[in-house]
Design a protein around this motif. Structure first.
Motif, PDB file in Angstrom:
ATOM      1  N   VAL A 153      61.410  71.620  58.227  1.00 21.90           N
ATOM      2  CA  VAL A 153      61.013  70.366  57.593  1.00 21.90           C
ATOM      3  C   VAL A 153      60.786  69.325  58.690  1.00 21.90           C
TER       4      VAL A 153
ATOM      5  N   ARG B  34      60.090  62.507  58.365  1.00 25.84           N
ATOM      6  CA  ARG B  34      59.224  61.748  57.467  1.00 25.84           C
ATOM      7  C   ARG B  34      58.188  60.927  58.223  1.00 25.84           C
TER       8      ARG B  34
ATOM      9  N   TYR C 183      67.043  66.694  50.908  1.00 23.85           N
ATOM     10  CA  TYR C 183      66.026  67.721  50.655  1.00 23.85           C
ATOM     11  C   TYR C 183      66.593  68.795  49.735  1.00 23.85           C
ATOM     12  N   ASP C 184      65.723  69.317  48.889  1.00 24.15           N
ATOM     13  CA  ASP C 184      66.002  70.543  48.146  1.00 24.15           C
ATOM     14  C   ASP C 184      65.147  71.621  48.795  1.00 24.15           C
ATOM     15  N   GLN C 185      65.746  72.379  49.699  1.00 27.76           N
ATOM     16  CA  GLN C 185      65.030  73.239  50.634  1.00 27.76           C
ATOM     17  C   GLN C 185      64.047  72.369  51.430  1.00 27.76           C
ATOM     18  N   ASP C 186      62.755  72.628  51.345  1.00 31.73           N
ATOM     19  CA  ASP C 186      61.804  71.834  52.122  1.00 31.73           C
ATOM     20  C   ASP C 186      61.140  70.731  51.306  1.00 31.73           C
ATOM     21  N   ILE C 187      61.671  70.448  50.116  1.00 33.71           N
ATOM     22  CA  ILE C 187      61.115  69.402  49.258  1.00 33.71           C
ATOM     23  C   ILE C 187      61.955  68.137  49.410  1.00 33.71           C
ATOM     24  N   HIS C 188      61.311  67.040  49.759  1.00 29.68           N
ATOM     25  CA  HIS C 188      62.026  65.778  49.928  1.00 29.68           C
ATOM     26  C   HIS C 188      62.393  65.210  48.563  1.00 29.68           C
ATOM     27  N   VAL C 189      63.682  64.887  48.374  1.00 31.63           N
ATOM     28  CA  VAL C 189      64.172  64.381  47.095  1.00 31.63           C
ATOM     29  C   VAL C 189      64.208  62.859  47.095  1.00 31.63           C
TER      30      VAL C 189
ATOM     31  N   SER D 266      65.334  59.132  49.869  1.00 33.12           N
ATOM     32  CA  SER D 266      65.824  58.581  51.127  1.00 33.12           C
ATOM     33  C   SER D 266      66.842  57.490  50.833  1.00 33.12           C
TER      34      SER D 266
ATOM     35  N   ASP E 156      67.933  61.363  54.626  1.00 31.74           N
ATOM     36  CA  ASP E 156      66.962  62.023  53.764  1.00 31.74           C
ATOM     37  C   ASP E 156      67.605  63.225  53.084  1.00 31.74           C
TER      38      ASP E 156
END
Length: 338
Positions: A141, A144, A179-185, A187, A177
């Motif tokens: 990842v 940002r 993350y749910d694996q490589d998905i940004h949830v 900040s 930050d």
């Protein structure tokens, strides 16, 4: 008043083979570039440490028969441990200096290794414990802001209940930050430079323990609820003495949150009592009991804060990082007056 003090059973020291790492790079003040995992029945320990842009693995033999050695004034003396094997972990191709290493136990006899560099680049890898990790998956990842700007200390931690959830803190950017694996949830924006953080493992007031995050920022300890948007998600903020910077924080399965820093003391917070006494109480066994007035957006309760002196050499507690300073502390609930 009863108390419980954790006492070390043994203290062993292993030297990094010079052929593996001859010239290690200096790290930040926080000891976050090392993580360990005890294998099997405790006969050996796998240590993952970072230097520069690479991660190294050292297998250390643990001898249960080694007794604890003490010197003058009960100072602990480490015994030499045998290094079984050492290697380079090729699953973490960072381009900048790695600042933090974190481990979590996954399913199917695997370890989840997380590393983050000074610009916030996160790499998560799955490593087999008993076999080669060739077929294990990894993901990366990028930061940002695409790594623009000045590098600084960065931290990483996994949720104890939801392995896919990982948090990355960047000190200079004052951000955390999620993350749910490589998905940004989402900040989180801190007021001060974050120096340590961890997911709260247990809380009786919420259904999902992974929703709470304890963060040390300057001389403050802040509690964030990932499900809330008011105040940016910050639900509690506890301010310590001015100048007493907090460098480490962690939580226990019972819900207690511990922090320590430049004041050479361990402070234990009980989130089951968010509370209401603004006075100092003397104590013969411990150093002091301190109560703070805190207001929750949804309810008002009580928080008990216990500050205990750190006596290096006389009291030693178990710590997840081998680079951590030995500390001593115990906790027992105490009746309070309203």
């Amino acid at each position: 008043m009863r108390s419980t003090v954790l006492v070390a059973r043994s203290l062993q020291k292993a030297s990094v083979p010079p052929a593996l790492l001859s010239d290690p790079t200096p790290g930040s003040l926080q000891p976050t570039r090392l993580a360990a995992h005890v294998n099997g029945a405790g006969s050996s320990c796998s240590v993952y440490l970072a230097s520069g842009c690479r991660v190294y693995r050292i297998e250390i033999r643990l001898d249960a028969s080694v007794m604890l050695s003490k010197g003058k004034e009960s100072l602990l003396i480490p015994d030499n441990a045998q290094v079984i094997s050492s290697s380079v972990v090729d699953r973490c191709p960072h381009r900048s200096e790695i600042q933090s290493v974190a481990l979590a136990e996954g399913e199917d006899d695997c370890l989840i290794l997380g590393t983050v560099d000074s610009y916030g680049h996160l790499i998560v890898s799955r490593l087999d414990i008993v076999a080669d990790d060739i077929d294990r998956t990894s993901y990366s990842v990028p930061p940002r802001d695409c790594g623009v700007g000045e590098g600084s200390w960065a931290g990483v931690c996994f949720s104890p209940m939801q392995q896919s959830m990982v948090a990355v803190a960047r000190q200079l950017c004052k951000t955390i930050d999620i993350y749910d694996q490589d998905i940004h949830v989402r900040s989180l924006r801190t007021l001060w430079y974050p120096s340590s953080f961890s997911f709260v493992q247990y809380s009786p007031h919420v259904n999902e323990s992974s929703s709470l995050l304890a963060t040390a920022e300057g001389s403050q300890l802040s509690i964030w609820d990932l499900r809330m948007n008011n105040n940016g998600g910050c639900v509690h903020r506890i301010t310590g003495s001015v100048g007493d910077i907090i460098y480490s924080t962690c939580s226990s399965p019972s819900g207690l949150i511990a922090s320590g820093g430049t004041d050479r003391a361990v402070t234990i917070y009980d989130p089951r009592r968010w509370s209401a006494l603004s006075r100092w109480v003397g104590c013969s066994k411990f150093e002091v009991l301190r109560f703070h007035q805190l207001t929750n957006l949804s309810s008002t309760s009580k928080v008990l804060i216990m500050r205990l002196p750190v006596d290096i050499g006389n009291k030693v507690s178990e710590h997840s990082h081998f680079e951590g300073i030995p500390t001593g502390w115990g906790f027992q609930s105490v009746p309070t007056m309203m």
